[in-house]
Design a protein around this motif. Structure first.
Motif, PDB file in Angstrom:
ATOM      1  N   VAL A  94       0.813   4.558  -2.546  1.00  8.14           N
ATOM      2  CA  VAL A  94       0.789   5.966  -2.117  1.00  8.14           C
ATOM      3  C   VAL A  94       1.958   6.726  -2.734  1.00  8.14           C
ATOM      4  CG1 VAL A  94       0.993   7.514  -0.133  1.00  8.14           C
ATOM      5  CG2 VAL A  94      -0.436   5.457   0.019  1.00  8.14           C
TER       6      VAL A  94
ATOM      7  N   TYR B 125       0.836  -1.201   0.000  1.00  8.79           N
ATOM      8  CA  TYR B 125       0.000   0.000   0.000  1.00  8.79           C
ATOM      9  C   TYR B 125       0.875   1.258   0.000  1.00  8.79           C
ATOM     10  CZ  TYR B 125      -4.007   2.993   0.651  1.00  8.79           C
ATOM     11  OH  TYR B 125      -4.964   3.955   0.457  1.00  8.79           O
ATOM     12  N   SER B 126       1.989   1.211   0.697  1.00 13.17           N
ATOM     13  CA  SER B 126       2.899   2.362   0.697  1.00 13.17           C
ATOM     14  C   SER B 126       3.419   2.633  -0.707  1.00 13.17           C
ATOM     15  CB  SER B 126       4.073   2.105   1.649  1.00 13.17           C
ATOM     16  OG  SER B 126       3.634   2.070   2.987  1.00 13.17           O
TER      17      SER B 126
ATOM     18  N   GLY C  60       1.361   7.565  -6.352  1.00  8.67           N
ATOM     19  CA  GLY C  60       0.184   8.332  -6.694  1.00  8.67           C
ATOM     20  C   GLY C  60      -1.067   7.539  -7.026  1.00  8.67           C
ATOM     21  N   TYR C  61      -1.098   6.276  -6.636  1.00 11.60           N
ATOM     22  CA  TYR C  61      -2.259   5.437  -6.932  1.00 11.60           C
ATOM     23  C   TYR C  61      -3.246   5.346  -5.767  1.00 11.60           C
ATOM     24  CZ  TYR C  61       0.197   3.763 -11.092  1.00 11.60           C
ATOM     25  OH  TYR C  61       0.840   3.680 -12.302  1.00 11.60           O
ATOM     26  N   ALA C  62      -2.861   5.857  -4.606  1.00 11.67           N
ATOM     27  CA  ALA C  62      -3.744   5.772  -3.437  1.00 11.67           C
ATOM     28  C   ALA C  62      -3.420   6.902  -2.473  1.00 11.67           C
ATOM     29  CB  ALA C  62      -3.587   4.420  -2.743  1.00 11.67           C
ATOM     30  N   GLN C  63      -4.375   7.189  -1.600  1.00 13.38           N
ATOM     31  CA  GLN C  63      -4.191   8.209  -0.577  1.00 13.38           C
ATOM     32  C   GLN C  63      -3.639   7.575   0.697  1.00 13.38           C
ATOM     33  OE1 GLN C  63      -4.650  11.569  -0.988  1.00 13.38           O
ATOM     34  NE2 GLN C  63      -4.918  10.961  -3.150  1.00 13.38           N
ATOM     35  N   PRO C  64      -2.810   8.288   1.436  1.00 11.52           N
ATOM     36  CA  PRO C  64      -2.273   7.733   2.682  1.00 11.52           C
ATOM     37  C   PRO C  64      -3.392   7.408   3.659  1.00 11.52           C
ATOM     38  CG  PRO C  64      -1.077   9.708   2.037  1.00 11.52           C
ATOM     39  CD  PRO C  64      -2.280   9.629   1.153  1.00 11.52           C
ATOM     40  N   ARG C  65      -3.282   6.290   4.321  1.00 12.45           N
ATOM     41  CA  ARG C  65      -4.219   5.928   5.382  1.00 12.45           C
ATOM     42  C   ARG C  65      -3.637   4.770   6.178  1.00 12.45           C
ATOM     43  NH1 ARG C  65      -9.312   2.183   4.300  1.00 12.45           N
ATOM     44  NH2 ARG C  65      -8.741   1.870   6.479  1.00 12.45           N
TER      45      ARG C  65
ATOM     46  N   GLN D 193      -8.743  -3.069  -4.692  1.00  9.98           N
ATOM     47  CA  GLN D 193      -8.476  -1.873  -5.483  1.00  9.98           C
ATOM     48  C   GLN D 193      -8.881  -2.122  -6.942  1.00  9.98           C
ATOM     49  OE1 GLN D 193      -6.886   1.205  -4.373  1.00  9.98           O
ATOM     50  NE2 GLN D 193      -7.444   0.395  -2.381  1.00  9.98           N
TER      51      GLN D 193
END
Length: 222
Positions: free
Chosen positions: A31, A27-28, A34-39, A62
């Motif tokens: 992020v 997941y990092s 640019g494919y996902a937002q941090p969470r 996803q």
């Protein structure tokens, strides 16, 4: 003769230990690129995906990502979990080894059935010497990642006797239900109570498996 069909992750293997850091690494990467937002993800959110094939997990988690990006992330998780196994992080649930040995001593045939790839099985066999207990191994990759209940239909005629399915997720209960088999639901794993609702017996620790298997085996013979 009774054959015990064992799921592996969440039933014998405490796989959150190795999957959690691998999931977060993948997941990092999303992020950072640019494919996902941090969470942040809780252990419960991460453990939900245990038991799915890697491709199935990313298609559901996803679905908006391009297929090649989902496959890249699947590869990150695969490589990182391999590294976690090799560095000694992987562990079986308490008493899993002694329980498997006890089942063998009682004359059960042990069958490994997992939604895993061959390489995953190989490194876990190297780490834990699973072939000390298991008589047969079936990985989803060998069958083109079709559902477990269909994989069972491919190999059942190769085995004599009855079958009992042991697992912690809906894939395992589905295998039993769709093939008219008895089942043991492992509530200590990563499935929800709803997923295990159809199990003939629900257990709360690995140590309870022999007694549950004996009870179901006797019922089948009776």
């Amino acid at each position: 003769m009774t054959n015990l069909i064992f799921d592996y992750d969440g039933t014998l293997n405490n796989c959150l230990k190795t999957y959690r850091p691998a999931f977060r690494k993948a997941y990092s990467w999303l992020v950072e690129n640019g494919y996902a937002q941090p969470r942040e993800f809780s252990d419960k959110e991460i453990s939900y995906w245990l038991g799915f094939t890697g491709s199935e997990m990313w298609e559901r988690f996803q679905p908006q990502l391009p297929p090649e990006i989902r496959e890249h992330c699947r590869g990150i998780i695969s490589e990182e979990t391999d590294a976690q196994v090799k560095n000694g992080t992987a562990e079986l649930f308490p008493h899993a080894e002694s329980t498997l040995a006890e089942l063998k001593s009682r004359g059960y045939i042990l069958i490994f059935l997992s939604n895993c790839r061959r390489h995953y099985l190989q490194i876990h066999n190297q780490r834990f010497h699973l072939d000390r207990w298991f008589d047969y191994f079936y990985c989803a990759e060998e069958f083109g990642f079709i559902p477990k209940y269909e994989i069972f239909r491919r190999f059942r005629d190769n085995h004599e006797g009855d079958f009992i399915v042991i697992g912690d997720r809906f894939h395992d209960m589905e295998t039993a239900a769709k093939n008219n088999l008895r089942s043991i639901g492992c509530a200590y794993g990563y499935g929800s109570p709803e997923e295990l609702a159809s199990a003939d017996i629900i257990i709360n620790s690995v140590e309870e498996i022999p007694a549950a298997a004996d009870k179901l085996s006797q019922q089948q013979k009776g």
